[in-house]
Every structure is written in C-alpha cells, then in structure tokens.
Design a protein around this motif. Structure first.
Motif, short mmCIF file in Angstrom:
data_model
loop_
_atom_site.label_atom_id
_atom_site.label_comp_id
_atom_site.label_asym_id
_atom_site.label_seq_id
_atom_site.Cartn_x
_atom_site.Cartn_y
_atom_site.Cartn_z
N MET A 108 0.82 -1.20 0.00
CA MET A 108 0.00 0.00 0.00
C MET A 108 0.86 1.26 0.00
SD MET A 108 -3.18 -1.10 0.26
CE MET A 108 -2.74 -2.40 -0.85
N VAL A 109 1.96 1.19 0.79
CA VAL A 109 2.86 2.33 0.95
C VAL A 109 4.28 1.82 0.94
CG1 VAL A 109 3.69 4.03 2.64
CG2 VAL A 109 1.24 3.80 2.22
N ASP A 110 5.14 2.54 0.26
CA ASP A 110 6.58 2.25 0.23
C ASP A 110 7.27 3.53 0.71
OD1 ASP A 110 8.91 0.87 -0.22
OD2 ASP A 110 8.82 1.00 -2.39
N ALA A 111 8.06 3.44 1.79
CA ALA A 111 8.62 4.66 2.36
C ALA A 111 10.06 4.49 2.81
CB ALA A 111 7.77 5.11 3.54
N LYS A 112 10.78 5.60 2.80
CA LYS A 112 12.11 5.69 3.38
C LYS A 112 12.04 6.81 4.41
CE LYS A 112 14.73 4.05 -0.53
NZ LYS A 112 15.77 4.32 -1.52
N ASN A 113 12.30 6.45 5.67
CA ASN A 113 12.29 7.41 6.76
C ASN A 113 13.74 7.65 7.16
OD1 ASN A 113 9.21 7.36 7.61
ND2 ASN A 113 9.83 5.28 7.12
N ILE A 114 14.24 8.84 6.90
CA ILE A 114 15.64 9.15 7.13
C ILE A 114 15.78 9.93 8.43
CG2 ILE A 114 17.67 10.34 6.19
CD1 ILE A 114 16.18 9.96 3.39
N GLY A 115 16.66 9.43 9.31
CA GLY A 115 16.78 10.06 10.61
C GLY A 115 18.20 10.08 11.13
N VAL A 116 18.33 10.69 12.30
CA VAL A 116 19.59 10.77 13.01
C VAL A 116 19.31 10.66 14.51
CG1 VAL A 116 20.73 12.22 11.27
CG2 VAL A 116 19.51 13.30 13.17
N CYS A 117 20.38 10.52 15.28
CA CYS A 117 20.28 10.53 16.73
C CYS A 117 21.00 11.77 17.24
CB CYS A 117 20.90 9.27 17.32
SG CYS A 117 20.77 9.20 19.12
N VAL A 118 20.30 12.57 18.05
CA VAL A 118 20.87 13.80 18.59
C VAL A 118 21.16 13.62 20.08
CG1 VAL A 118 20.45 16.26 19.02
CG2 VAL A 118 19.61 15.19 16.92
N ASP A 119 22.40 13.93 20.47
CA ASP A 119 22.78 13.98 21.88
C ASP A 119 22.35 15.34 22.39
OD1 ASP A 119 24.08 14.35 24.33
OD2 ASP A 119 25.89 13.30 23.69
N ARG A 120 21.32 15.37 23.26
CA ARG A 120 20.78 16.66 23.71
C ARG A 120 21.78 17.47 24.52
NH1 ARG A 120 16.63 13.51 25.38
NH2 ARG A 120 16.73 14.30 27.51
N SER A 121 22.74 16.82 25.17
CA SER A 121 23.70 17.57 25.99
C SER A 121 24.68 18.37 25.15
CB SER A 121 24.46 16.63 26.93
OG SER A 121 25.32 15.78 26.21
N THR A 122 24.91 17.93 23.92
CA THR A 122 25.86 18.63 23.04
C THR A 122 25.20 19.18 21.78
OG1 THR A 122 26.42 16.61 21.82
CG2 THR A 122 27.75 17.12 23.79
N ALA A 123 23.97 18.77 21.53
CA ALA A 123 23.23 19.13 20.30
C ALA A 123 23.94 18.61 19.05
CB ALA A 123 23.00 20.63 20.22
N LYS A 124 24.75 17.56 19.21
CA LYS A 124 25.46 16.97 18.07
C LYS A 124 24.78 15.67 17.65
CE LYS A 124 29.92 18.91 19.18
NZ LYS A 124 30.46 19.63 18.11
N VAL A 125 24.92 15.36 16.37
CA VAL A 125 24.42 14.10 15.84
C VAL A 125 25.44 13.01 16.18
CG1 VAL A 125 23.80 12.84 13.74
CG2 VAL A 125 23.13 15.24 14.02
N VAL A 126 24.96 11.91 16.77
CA VAL A 126 25.83 10.82 17.22
C VAL A 126 25.17 9.48 16.89
CG1 VAL A 126 26.80 12.18 19.13
CG2 VAL A 126 24.79 10.75 19.53
N VAL A 127 25.95 8.42 17.02
CA VAL A 127 25.40 7.07 16.97
C VAL A 127 25.73 6.41 18.31
CG1 VAL A 127 25.37 4.85 15.79
CG2 VAL A 127 25.71 6.93 14.47
N PRO A 128 24.74 6.27 19.21
CA PRO A 128 25.00 5.67 20.52
C PRO A 128 25.53 4.24 20.40
CG PRO A 128 22.86 6.72 20.49
CD PRO A 128 23.36 6.69 19.07
N ASN A 129 26.26 3.81 21.42
CA ASN A 129 26.91 2.49 21.41
C ASN A 129 25.95 1.35 21.15
OD1 ASN A 129 29.46 3.54 21.74
ND2 ASN A 129 29.33 3.47 23.97
N GLU A 130 24.72 1.41 21.70
CA GLU A 130 23.81 0.28 21.50
C GLU A 130 23.40 0.14 20.05
OE1 GLU A 130 20.99 3.24 23.71
OE2 GLU A 130 23.13 2.96 23.49
N LEU A 131 23.30 1.26 19.34
CA LEU A 131 23.01 1.17 17.91
C LEU A 131 24.22 0.67 17.14
CD1 LEU A 131 20.90 4.39 17.18
CD2 LEU A 131 20.10 2.05 17.46
N LYS A 132 25.41 1.13 17.53
CA LYS A 132 26.63 0.66 16.87
C LYS A 132 26.76 -0.85 17.00
CE LYS A 132 29.48 4.77 17.51
NZ LYS A 132 30.66 5.32 18.17
#
Length: 122
Positions: free
Chosen positions: A91-115
């Motif tokens: 019915m639907v084909d989608a690509k959802n593009i995202g990032v993870c933001v560390d709120r303490s630094t406001a930087k985009v990161v990949v946390p260890n559990e995702l790595k």
C-alpha cells in the motif's frame, strides 16, 4: 476516524502506523526509545520519502515491514512498507531518514547500543 470521506485510510495515518512499527522494531532489537530519551539521546526524523501505491479500506488487515540501514556515519534509513495481509499488496513504500541527537551537546551521534546491534564502525 482513520477513514476519510472516500472510505479509505487517510494518508496521515500511515505515518502513525510506520512510527509505531519503528519503535517496535527498535525494541525487538534491544533498543528502548524511551530509555534513550531519558539518557539524553533523541532519534529524530529528518526526511520522509513516501509512495502511496494503493489504499487500505475499513476492515483491511495490514502489517508494516521495516528494515534499518545506516547511511554514511551518522544517518539511518528505515525502509518501510505497509502491506495488506489478504493479498500481500504493498500500500505504501517509504524511506524514513533520521539521526540521533545527543541533547547535551546538540550533536548528531550514533550511541553504542546502535553501533553494536547494527554493526556500525567508529
């Protein structure tokens, strides 16, 4: 309330279905969305590409098929399809593009559990 005047599922509902499936997908892989937030990490969408192929109607059963792929070093893509169960029609084909933001630094990161779970290097 999910149906529009045409008797089909309103397009906005597909976004809700896919969001719910993304959370379940992460939980299944040992990543708790709320726990990440509580620790200062927010998974956020930056972009959604969606193709509406057909429409669900009242009473249709469906499933959301999800796959997580890392793009580069920091972005991820949830490839998702909403599939009607009765005939496996997409019915639907989608690509959802995202990032993870560390709120303490406001930087985009990949946390260890995702790595660890998704085998991301560095």
């Amino acid at each position: 309330s999910e149906l529009d005047i045409q008797g089909i599922v309103n397009n906005a509902n597909y976004f809700i279905y896919m969001e719910h499936a993304r959370h379940k997908y992460l939980k299944h892989h040992g990543v708790d969305f709320k726990d990440m937030h509580d620790r200062g990490f927010d998974l956020v969408l930056a972009r959604i590409e969606i193709d509406f192929k057909d429409s669900l109607k009242s009473g249709d059963e469906f499933q959301v098929v999800s796959k997580l792929i890392f793009m580069g070093k920091l972005k991820f893509i949830f490839e998702q399809q909403v599939v009607r169960k009765s005939d496996q029609q997409v019915m639907v084909d989608a690509k959802n593009i995202g990032v993870c933001v560390d709120r303490s630094t406001a930087k985009v990161v990949v946390p260890n559990e995702l790595k660890a779970i998704f085998d991301v290097k560095n």
